[in-house]
Design an enzyme around this catalytic site. Sequence first.
Site, PDB file in Angstrom:
ATOM      1  N   HIS A  77      -8.249 103.857 -27.077  1.00 35.28           N
ATOM      2  CA  HIS A  77      -8.071 102.406 -26.944  1.00 35.28           C
ATOM      3  C   HIS A  77      -9.269 101.639 -27.509  1.00 35.28           C
ATOM      4  CE1 HIS A  77     -11.050 102.046 -23.723  1.00 35.28           C
ATOM      5  NE2 HIS A  77     -10.557 103.172 -23.243  1.00 35.28           N
ATOM      6  N   SER A 127     -13.008  98.111 -24.200  1.00 33.97           N
ATOM      7  CA  SER A 127     -12.575  97.355 -23.024  1.00 33.97           C
ATOM      8  C   SER A 127     -13.705  96.432 -22.558  1.00 33.97           C
ATOM      9  CB  SER A 127     -12.186  98.297 -21.885  1.00 33.97           C
ATOM     10  OG  SER A 127     -13.346  98.857 -21.293  1.00 33.97           O
ATOM     11  N   THR A 165     -15.542 103.104 -15.968  1.00 31.75           N
ATOM     12  CA  THR A 165     -14.228 102.471 -15.813  1.00 31.75           C
ATOM     13  C   THR A 165     -13.200 103.407 -15.183  1.00 31.75           C
ATOM     14  OG1 THR A 165     -14.760 101.243 -17.832  1.00 31.75           O
ATOM     15  CG2 THR A 165     -12.531 101.039 -16.983  1.00 31.75           C
ATOM     16  N   ARG A 199      -5.428  98.909 -20.948  1.00 34.00           N
ATOM     17  CA  ARG A 199      -6.181  98.991 -22.198  1.00 34.00           C
ATOM     18  C   ARG A 199      -5.528  99.982 -23.165  1.00 34.00           C
ATOM     19  NH1 ARG A 199      -9.105 101.440 -18.018  1.00 34.00           N
ATOM     20  NH2 ARG A 199     -10.140 103.430 -18.448  1.00 34.00           N
ATOM     21  N   GLU A 235      -7.491 107.822 -18.327  1.00 28.44           N
ATOM     22  CA  GLU A 235      -8.898 108.209 -18.449  1.00 28.44           C
ATOM     23  C   GLU A 235      -9.292 109.110 -17.276  1.00 28.44           C
ATOM     24  OE1 GLU A 235     -11.413 109.165 -19.790  1.00 28.44           O
ATOM     25  OE2 GLU A 235     -12.451 107.403 -20.585  1.00 28.44           O
ATOM     26  N   HIS A 291     -11.061 110.073 -13.992  1.00 29.29           N
ATOM     27  CA  HIS A 291     -11.366 109.248 -12.817  1.00 29.29           C
ATOM     28  C   HIS A 291     -12.847 109.422 -12.466  1.00 29.29           C
ATOM     29  CE1 HIS A 291     -11.300 107.531  -8.854  1.00 29.29           C
ATOM     30  NE2 HIS A 291      -9.986 107.373  -8.838  1.00 29.29           N
ATOM     31  N   LYS A 304     -23.952 101.855 -16.127  1.00 27.74           N
ATOM     32  CA  LYS A 304     -24.497 103.170 -16.514  1.00 27.74           C
ATOM     33  C   LYS A 304     -26.019 103.148 -16.612  1.00 27.74           C
ATOM     34  CE  LYS A 304     -20.214 104.228 -18.904  1.00 27.74           C
ATOM     35  NZ  LYS A 304     -19.515 104.244 -20.198  1.00 27.74           N
ATOM     36  N   ARG A 325     -21.225 112.109 -16.916  1.00 30.24           N
ATOM     37  CA  ARG A 325     -20.376 111.550 -17.977  1.00 30.24           C
ATOM     38  C   ARG A 325     -19.779 112.620 -18.883  1.00 30.24           C
ATOM     39  NH1 ARG A 325     -22.774 107.309 -21.747  1.00 30.24           N
ATOM     40  NH2 ARG A 325     -20.570 107.049 -22.216  1.00 30.24           N
ATOM     41  N   HIS A 382      -7.352 107.669 -23.991  1.00 29.63           N
ATOM     42  CA  HIS A 382      -8.707 107.347 -23.531  1.00 29.63           C
ATOM     43  C   HIS A 382      -9.700 108.431 -23.971  1.00 29.63           C
ATOM     44  CE1 HIS A 382      -6.965 104.235 -20.905  1.00 29.63           C
ATOM     45  NE2 HIS A 382      -5.933 105.070 -20.917  1.00 29.63           N
ATOM     46  N   GLY A 383     -10.986 108.084 -23.878  1.00 29.19           N
ATOM     47  CA  GLY A 383     -12.030 108.998 -24.339  1.00 29.19           C
ATOM     48  C   GLY A 383     -11.885 110.401 -23.788  1.00 29.19           C
ATOM     49  N   ASN A 384     -11.683 110.527 -22.476  1.00 28.70           N
ATOM     50  CA  ASN A 384     -11.666 111.865 -21.877  1.00 28.70           C
ATOM     51  C   ASN A 384     -10.307 112.539 -21.897  1.00 28.70           C
ATOM     52  OD1 ASN A 384     -14.423 112.647 -20.845  1.00 28.70           O
ATOM     53  ND2 ASN A 384     -14.268 110.580 -20.043  1.00 28.70           N
TER      54      ASN A 384
END
Length: 230
Positions: free
Chosen positions: A11, A14, A23, A62, A88, A90, A99, A115, A183-185
Site C-alpha cells: 500500500h 499511510s 500501525t 490503506r 499487516e 499485528h 518508533k 520490527r 502490506h509490508g509484512n
Amino acid sequence: MEKIKLVLLRHGQSQWNLENRFTGWKDVDLSEKGIQECINSGKILKEKGYSFDLVYTSYLKRGIRTTELCLKEMGLDVLVKKSWRLNERHYGALTGLNKDEMKKKHGEEQVHVWRRSFDVRPPLFEKDDKSNPSYDEIYSELREDQKPMGESLKDTIERVLPYWESEIVPQLKQKKKILISAHGNSLRALVKHLDNISNEEIPSLEIPTGKPLVYELDENLNAINHYYLE
C-alpha cells in the site's frame, strides 16, 4: 514455456507511516503522498501493459484504497477479494507508538528485533484490552484464537500461506493475472516463501510502499525472476 506473472504491491504511505508509528492492524488511511504513490503505481502498470483478472487485498483501508486508486488509474473493473489473512503483521501493544521514541526507551537493537526479526513477538495486548484492533467489528467472524494479541513475522506467515495455497495458487494455475495489494509484512511472508529466504536473512528484506513488484513464475509456481516496475 509461458511465464506466469504475479504482481505484489505494498500500500501507499499511510498517515502513521508518515508519523513513524507502529500501525499493524490499526485501520489508518493513506497520506497525501500515499495516494499519489497508488496513482503512480496504476500509471506504471498501465504503461507497461499490465492487466488483472483478480485482485486480493486485506481488510485494512490503506490496502483497500491502494487497490481502488491503482485499478481506477488502470481503467480496470475487476473482482477484488478481501481477507484478514493478508492484513499487516499485528504489532501488539506497540500499536500507535512512535518508533523513534521506542528506540530511546528500549534501544535501537530491541526495536529492530521487534520490527524485523522472524520469530520474536512484540509486547502483547492484554486479553481484556478492548483497544486491541483485533476486537474491531470487521473481525467479528474470526474465532477468538484467530484474533492476535500481537504477532511475529512467523505468526504472520502462518496465516498468510494457507490463504496463498487455498485461494491464490489455484487461480495462478488457471493462468489468472493476479495483483496482491497488501502490506509490508504480509508481502514479506509471501516473498520469503517464493524466494525461499532463510529465517536469518529475512530481517534485512524491506518492501517499499507503492512500488509494483513483479514475480515471474514457472508452471509449478517456482520463482524464476522478480523486479520492481519504475
